[in-house]
Design a protein around this motif. Structure first.
Motif, PDB file in Angstrom:
ATOM      1  N   ALA B 332       0.796  -1.235   0.000  1.00 17.79           N
ATOM      2  CA  ALA B 332       0.000   0.000   0.000  1.00 17.79           C
ATOM      3  C   ALA B 332       0.827   1.283   0.000  1.00 17.79           C
ATOM      4  O   ALA B 332       0.498   2.227  -0.712  1.00 17.79           O
ATOM      5  CB  ALA B 332      -0.945  -0.015   1.192  1.00 17.79           C
ATOM      6  N   ASN B 333       1.888   1.332   0.796  1.00 19.76           N
ATOM      7  CA  ASN B 333       2.608   2.600   0.911  1.00 19.76           C
ATOM      8  C   ASN B 333       3.907   2.625   0.092  1.00 19.76           C
ATOM      9  O   ASN B 333       4.772   3.470   0.342  1.00 19.76           O
ATOM     10  CB  ASN B 333       2.895   2.933   2.377  1.00 19.76           C
ATOM     11  N   GLU B 334       4.027   1.721  -0.862  1.00 18.32           N
ATOM     12  CA  GLU B 334       5.216   1.773  -1.724  1.00 18.32           C
ATOM     13  C   GLU B 334       5.219   3.049  -2.550  1.00 18.32           C
ATOM     14  O   GLU B 334       4.162   3.554  -2.946  1.00 18.32           O
ATOM     15  CB  GLU B 334       5.231   0.565  -2.666  1.00 18.32           C
ATOM     16  N   ASP B 335       6.403   3.539  -2.820  1.00 19.61           N
ATOM     17  CA  ASP B 335       6.490   4.771  -3.582  1.00 19.61           C
ATOM     18  C   ASP B 335       5.920   4.580  -4.983  1.00 19.61           C
ATOM     19  O   ASP B 335       6.224   3.581  -5.648  1.00 19.61           O
ATOM     20  CB  ASP B 335       7.951   5.217  -3.673  1.00 19.61           C
ATOM     21  N   PRO B 336       5.099   5.540  -5.442  1.00 21.48           N
ATOM     22  CA  PRO B 336       4.468   5.368  -6.764  1.00 21.48           C
ATOM     23  C   PRO B 336       5.447   5.407  -7.934  1.00 21.48           C
ATOM     24  O   PRO B 336       5.066   5.071  -9.058  1.00 21.48           O
ATOM     25  CB  PRO B 336       3.468   6.531  -6.831  1.00 21.48           C
ATOM     26  N   ASN B 337       6.687   5.795  -7.671  1.00 24.26           N
ATOM     27  CA  ASN B 337       7.666   5.766  -8.761  1.00 24.26           C
ATOM     28  C   ASN B 337       8.053   4.332  -9.132  1.00 24.26           C
ATOM     29  O   ASN B 337       8.459   4.071 -10.264  1.00 24.26           O
ATOM     30  CB  ASN B 337       8.947   6.508  -8.352  1.00 24.26           C
ATOM     31  N   PRO B 339       6.489   1.381  -9.744  1.00 25.95           N
ATOM     32  CA  PRO B 339       5.909   0.687 -10.900  1.00 25.95           C
ATOM     33  C   PRO B 339       6.299   1.321 -12.235  1.00 25.95           C
ATOM     34  O   PRO B 339       6.118   0.705 -13.286  1.00 25.95           O
ATOM     35  CB  PRO B 339       4.400   0.799 -10.655  1.00 25.95           C
ATOM     36  N   LEU B 340       6.791   2.549 -12.193  1.00 26.82           N
ATOM     37  CA  LEU B 340       7.146   3.232 -13.439  1.00 26.82           C
ATOM     38  C   LEU B 340       8.597   2.985 -13.853  1.00 26.82           C
ATOM     39  O   LEU B 340       9.056   3.518 -14.869  1.00 26.82           O
ATOM     40  CB  LEU B 340       6.898   4.736 -13.300  1.00 26.82           C
TER      41      LEU B 340
END
Lengths: 255, 381
Positions: B332-337, B339-340
């Motif tokens: 849940a709190n993984e950085d959104p960068n 997956p990119l």
């Protein structure tokens, strides 16, 4: 006697406070409280908000923004600048809660009086954006290395990060990464409202509603599933321009 | 006879008292016992590359030549530990970017700590909390903690101060550094200030291959290093190249290659945030969504700083890059960068060549001039 009456009348006019929009020499502290929302509700990190017509879950992890040349506008069109640059972080690292921060900044020695509006530059104005973090003292808002993108030769004006569940199946499968920057997306907006600046008067609140940042002029919702990030090519600022344009709708000022 | 015993008894008491006094630290000296030593503080100018920002220095701890030298000596002196076997430098070795090559550091009692030793390079710029969880607000505060940590130096500050006051050299050094009038004024706060001053001079030399490239020597990179650089900073567009985004600079950006912020960088697949073995930043903020987040370390000199991560789980840069290429676990709190990572690559996945290029670029961050700087080495050697 007539002369005396005339002089007295002139004196009364001269000292009458009601006839002055800006009280000569008097200053006051003036506070702006910055608030962030989603659909009118105080923004909370990691909270799922329904987005768009399908109501897909959308959550935010970061929201910060630079604001330039925040000015109180006078009736005669002139203005009083409160600050040249401000860095507002609604999701600071040291928070003990996921509820967004509401930073309140007090500006000193603001001329008392009646103002007719507020002007805000969204982002870092070009004259400051031409510089870099090393040009500023450590405590300056523009000394933040992590808010500067050397590849663009630009500060990152606004960071909006989060995740979305595009299939509405419980999996946050889309990462949203909107980092808007470069002179091409800098915007200046004005808000018309009476603002009273007097000692003891409340300050104002500047509110940003993230839902409206993703709402287009025709009322439709921005396609965040297709446009889930801002391009890293400064010649391709389409997504950034949409969001920075929408900032005007997303912002409200109240006293 | 009775008189003789009394005399012997008194004599023994006196002898024992004299012997005892001989072994006792001289902690209550005459007031002003150091005033004969000149106090003439000379400002210390921190040497830094011209393209680095000014080093933040707190107003209540201005840099002086003598205080930096005192801090350097204290940093390397095992006197600070309970059994005089361990100094700050035991876990922060200059040749290893002030880390210790261990997954987690070991204290004087042989007890393993929870986390890996953090690099001290450019630590002066870390104004957003120190340690992996950011629990310490300043270098002055940080320097106080390892001494009394039972799994580090396992000492007490009163014991350290007692040794410093009774030491043949330190009282004079404290006098020269801080202008104290007598050794009774030696305190843990002054010791911490001195150590903090020394740590503030641990600044990059600006001579790494990366720095030379950034300063305009664009031919210094080979093709792989350039590809790695362009992926790291997402600047392939400048060269008309089609390279994926590695998303590194979002967290490891700026001139120090760290924003000193806190992230869950996708190391562990946990069902719930409560399941992290080490709760990291949460232990400081108490904020549920900070569980499993840690402070971003600098990547400068990363090739000298193995093993990697807060628990030292990765031995090599190849392992490190490989893990990032997996883009996290969707916690849940993984950085959104995360997956990119690999965006714009075929299938949005970093290839083996891309990963190799990134590792090669990370090696360009090595600053051997810094680690060999004589001003920061052990003064006892």
């Amino acid at each position: 006697m007539k002369k005396l009456t005339f002089v007295f009348a002139l004196f009364v006019l001269a000292v009458s406070p009601g006839c002055h929009e800006h009280d000569e020499g008097l200053t006051a502290d003036f506070t702006i409280t910055y608030k962030s929302h989603f659909d009118g509700e105080q923004l909370t990190k990691y909270k799922n908000y329904p987005y768009g017509l399908a109501g897909i879950p959308l959550q935010f992890t970061r929201f910060s923004t630079y604001l330039s040349d925040i000015e109180l506008i006078k009736a005669d069109g002139s203005s009083h600048r409160l600050t040249e640059i401000e860095y507002i972080d609604f999701t600071p690292e040291n928070a003990s809660t996921d509820l967004s921060a509401t930073p309140a900044i007090t500006y000193k020695n603001v001329p008392e009086g009646e103002y007719t509006g507020l002007r805000i530059g969204y982002g870092v104005k070009p004259s400051l954006n031409a510089k870099g973090p090393a040009d500023f003292d450590n405590n300056h808002p523009l000394a933040k290395e992590i808010e500067y993108w050397s590849g663009w030769n630009s500060y990152i004006f606004t960071k909006i990060e989060g995740k979305a569940d595009s299939e509405n199946n419980g999996s946050l499968d889309i990462s949203l990464l909107y980092h808007c920057g470069s002179d091409a997306v800098y915007k200046v907006f004005e808000f018309d409202l009476p603002i009273h600046v007097h000692t003891g008067e409340p300050g104002i609140a500047v509110n940003f509603d993230l839902e409206k940042i993703f709402t287009m002029d025709d009322g439709s919702y921005y396609d965040i599933v297709t446009n889930f990030y801002t391009s890293n090519n400064p010649n391709d600022v389409v997504v950034a321009q949409v969001l920075m344009h929408n900032f005007e709708k997303a912002a409200t000022v109240t006293q | 006879m009775k008189n003789l015993f009394s005399k012997i008894f008194i004599g023994l008491v006196l002898a024992l008292s004299i012997l005892a006094c001989k072994d006792m630290p001289n902690n209550n000296p005459d007031p002003g016992d150091l005033e004969y030593i000149p106090y003439n503080p000379q400002p210390y100018t921190i040497v830094k590359p011209s393209f680095f920002p000014n080093v933040p220095v707190p107003a209540d701890n201005p840099m002086t030549m003598d205080a930096v030298q005192l801090g350097r000596r204290l940093f390397y002196d095992p006197l600070l530990s309970a059994d005089s076997t361990m100094s700050c430098s035991s876990c922060h070795l200059p040749q290893h970017n002030f880390t210790d090559l261990k997954a987690v550091s070991i204290g004087i009692d042989g007890i393993a700590g929870r986390r890996s030793s953090m690099a001290l390079l450019n630590i002066a710029y870390a104004t957003n909390g120190l340690f992996w969880d950011g629990r310490s607000p300043s270098l002055e505060d940080q320097a106080l903690r390892p001494v009394e940590d039972p799994i580090e130096m396992h000492n007490t500050w009163p014991q350290v101060i007692s040794k410093l006051k009774d030491h043949p050299a330190y009282p004079a050094l404290f006098r020269k550094a801080f202008g104290i009038k007598d050794r009774a004024e030696i305190s843990k706060e002054l010791a911490a200030k001195a150590i903090a001053q020394f740590e503030r001079i641990l600044i990059s030399s600006g001579t790494s291959k990366f720095d030379q490239f950034k300063q305009g020597n664009i031919d210094i990179f080979d093709d792989e290093e350039l590809d790695g650089f362009l992926m790291y900073f997402e600047e392939a567009w400048q060269y008309g190249l089609n390279l994926p985004d590695a998303q590194c600079f979002h967290c490891h950006g700026g001139i120090t290659l760290t924003g000193n912020n806190y992230f869950n960088n996708g190391l562990d697949s946990v069902a719930s945030l409560d399941d992290f073995t080490d709760l990291g930043r949460f232990e400081v903020t108490g904020n549920h969504s900070d569980k499993g987040k840690f402070r971003t370390p600098t990547l400068r000199n990363i090739a000298l700083s193995a093993p990697y991560m807060h628990d030292g789980r990765f031995q090599t840069l190849e392992e490190l890059v490989e893990n990032y290429s997996k883009k996290g676990f969707g916690v849940a709190n993984e950085d959104p960068n995360l997956p990119l990572i690999g965006l714009n690559a075929p299938n949005n996945t970093l290839s083996e060549a891309h990963k190799k290029a990134l590792v090669k670029f990370l090696h360009t961050l090595t600053d051997t001039v810094f680690v060999k700087n004589p001003d920061i080495q052990n003064p006892f050697q």
